[in-house]
Enzyme design. Structure first.
Site, mmCIF file in Angstrom:
data_model
loop_
_atom_site.group_PDB
_atom_site.id
_atom_site.type_symbol
_atom_site.label_atom_id
_atom_site.label_comp_id
_atom_site.label_asym_id
_atom_site.label_seq_id
_atom_site.Cartn_x
_atom_site.Cartn_y
_atom_site.Cartn_z
ATOM 1 N N LEU A 45 -62.738 -41.334 -17.332
ATOM 2 C CA LEU A 45 -63.493 -42.573 -17.490
ATOM 3 C C LEU A 45 -63.066 -43.259 -18.782
ATOM 4 O O LEU A 45 -62.468 -42.632 -19.662
ATOM 5 C CB LEU A 45 -64.994 -42.278 -17.521
ATOM 6 C CG LEU A 45 -65.585 -41.646 -16.259
ATOM 7 C CD1 LEU A 45 -67.065 -41.358 -16.466
ATOM 8 C CD2 LEU A 45 -65.378 -42.540 -15.047
ATOM 9 N N SER A 46 -63.404 -44.532 -18.904
ATOM 10 C CA SER A 46 -62.973 -45.252 -20.103
ATOM 11 C C SER A 46 -63.561 -44.624 -21.364
ATOM 12 O O SER A 46 -62.913 -44.605 -22.406
ATOM 13 C CB SER A 46 -63.338 -46.729 -20.004
ATOM 14 O OG SER A 46 -64.729 -46.902 -19.841
ATOM 15 N N GLU A 47 -64.804 -44.121 -21.291
ATOM 16 C CA GLU A 47 -65.387 -43.422 -22.433
ATOM 17 C C GLU A 47 -66.299 -42.288 -21.995
ATOM 18 O O GLU A 47 -66.947 -42.368 -20.945
ATOM 19 C CB GLU A 47 -66.180 -44.373 -23.332
ATOM 20 C CG GLU A 47 -65.350 -45.123 -24.358
ATOM 21 C CD GLU A 47 -65.104 -46.552 -23.938
ATOM 22 O OE1 GLU A 47 -64.293 -47.227 -24.609
ATOM 23 O OE2 GLU A 47 -65.701 -47.000 -22.944
ATOM 24 N N THR A 48 -66.336 -41.265 -22.838
ATOM 25 C CA THR A 48 -67.268 -40.139 -22.726
ATOM 26 C C THR A 48 -67.933 -39.982 -24.087
ATOM 27 O O THR A 48 -67.268 -40.072 -25.123
ATOM 28 C CB THR A 48 -66.529 -38.848 -22.348
ATOM 29 O OG1 THR A 48 -65.895 -39.020 -21.078
ATOM 30 C CG2 THR A 48 -67.479 -37.663 -22.289
ATOM 31 N N HIS A 77 -70.399 -50.190 -24.538
ATOM 32 C CA HIS A 77 -71.125 -49.581 -23.416
ATOM 33 C C HIS A 77 -71.502 -48.132 -23.698
ATOM 34 O O HIS A 77 -72.586 -47.692 -23.296
ATOM 35 C CB HIS A 77 -70.384 -49.807 -22.085
ATOM 36 C CG HIS A 77 -69.578 -48.700 -21.548
ATOM 37 N ND1 HIS A 77 -68.268 -48.472 -21.927
ATOM 38 C CD2 HIS A 77 -69.866 -47.757 -20.604
ATOM 39 C CE1 HIS A 77 -67.798 -47.441 -21.256
ATOM 40 N NE2 HIS A 77 -68.742 -46.985 -20.441
#
Length: 286
Positions: A45-48, A77
């Site tokens: 994913l784009s961020e964790t 986000h």
């Protein structure tokens, strides 16, 4: 192997599936940086984000933010999703509608609004600052990939992550744009470009964000870049909406339909927030 609580959220989303997914590890105590990086790369994913005990007095919770390839001091986000998750699982309790998040960018204030039974967090972005970087000739042309350029000069900005901004003439140009991802990936500042224009009816601003330099062709909803755009438009005296508040649309071109709530307050600080949906709840072993 340690079992840890895990949720996957959809951020800036009026319904599940419309926003930007966020992986959340709720019990990251004892995980070293290598394990965090590896898990973030695995989620793809784009961020964790990883919740950890605060290290600074005054912080209600602390997070670390990872993309699949790097750690970020701030991202929009993940910060909005973190505030929602902290309240949802009682990792923190708001004080008069406020929280304080500790992250790589320092201590960030968070406001908690409630509307129709929904918790709507908004985080105050770090201040956007220009970077000293020369724009390539193709970015300065009157037309970029066939689209008419807007009034704001292309430039590299930073509010934690680096982003190039490109204003286009109208929403149709933004929505129809077919960018050269290789050219974007070669831009200084990790190869990221956001394009925007005045809205097309159901939002005040239309935004797209391309980040091939960090392995993301197009991001469905980007709080940090929307905060930079709000800051730049405020400086130009061109903020859309009313009373310093407006709604940005992002992600429709890749099958999403995110809505980001932006506000520039009386001190010129930018707040970014929106709805959050919990899609997956469970545990993870890593």
């Amino acid at each position: 192997m340690t079992t840890r609580r895990f949720v996957q959220l959809d951020v800036f989303s009026p319904r599940p599936g419309a926003g930007n997914p966020l992986a959340v590890v709720l019990d990251a105590r004892g995980m070293d940086e290598a394990r965090m990086r590896a898990f973030a790369a695995w989620t793809n994913l784009s961020e964790t984000i990883f919740f950890l005990p605060p290290t600074t007095a005054g912080a209600d919770y602390r997070i670390r933010i990872f993309t699949p390839v790097m750690e970020l001091p701030f991202a929009g986000h993940p910060s909005v999703g973190a505030a929602w998750a902290a309240l949802d699982v009682d990792l923190a309790r708001e004080h008069d509608g406020r929280l304080v998040q500790e992250c790589g960018a320092g201590l960030l204030p968070v406001r908690i609004d409630r509307r129709d039974g929904h918790v709507l967090p908004a985080v105050r972005s770090p201040r956007a600052e220009p970077r000293a970087a020369a724009a390539p000739d193709w970015l300065l042309a009157d037309r970029v990939w066939g689209a008419r350029r807007g009034a704001l000069a292309p430039a590299l900005w930073n509010n934690g992550p680096d982003w190039w901004l490109l204003e286009l003439a109208d929403a149709t140009d933004v929505r129809a744009l077919r960018p050269d991802l290789a050219a974007i990936a070669a831009l200084p500042g990790n190869g990221k470009l956001a394009v925007f224009a005045p809205g097309d009816g159901d939002a005040d601003l239309v935004v797209r964000a391309f980040a091939p330099g960090v392995g993301i062709a197009e991001d469905p909803a980007t709080g940090s870049v929307n905060a930079i755009i709000a800051s730049c438009l405020h400086r130009e005296g061109r903020l859309p909406g009313r009373d310093g508040r407006y709604v940005a649309s992002q992600g429709r071109e890749i099958g999403r339909d995110a809505r980001l709530q932006l506000e520039v307050d009386a001190e010129g600080e930018v707040w970014v927030g929106g709805e959050v949906q919990a899609v997956i709840r469970g545990t993870m072993d890593w």
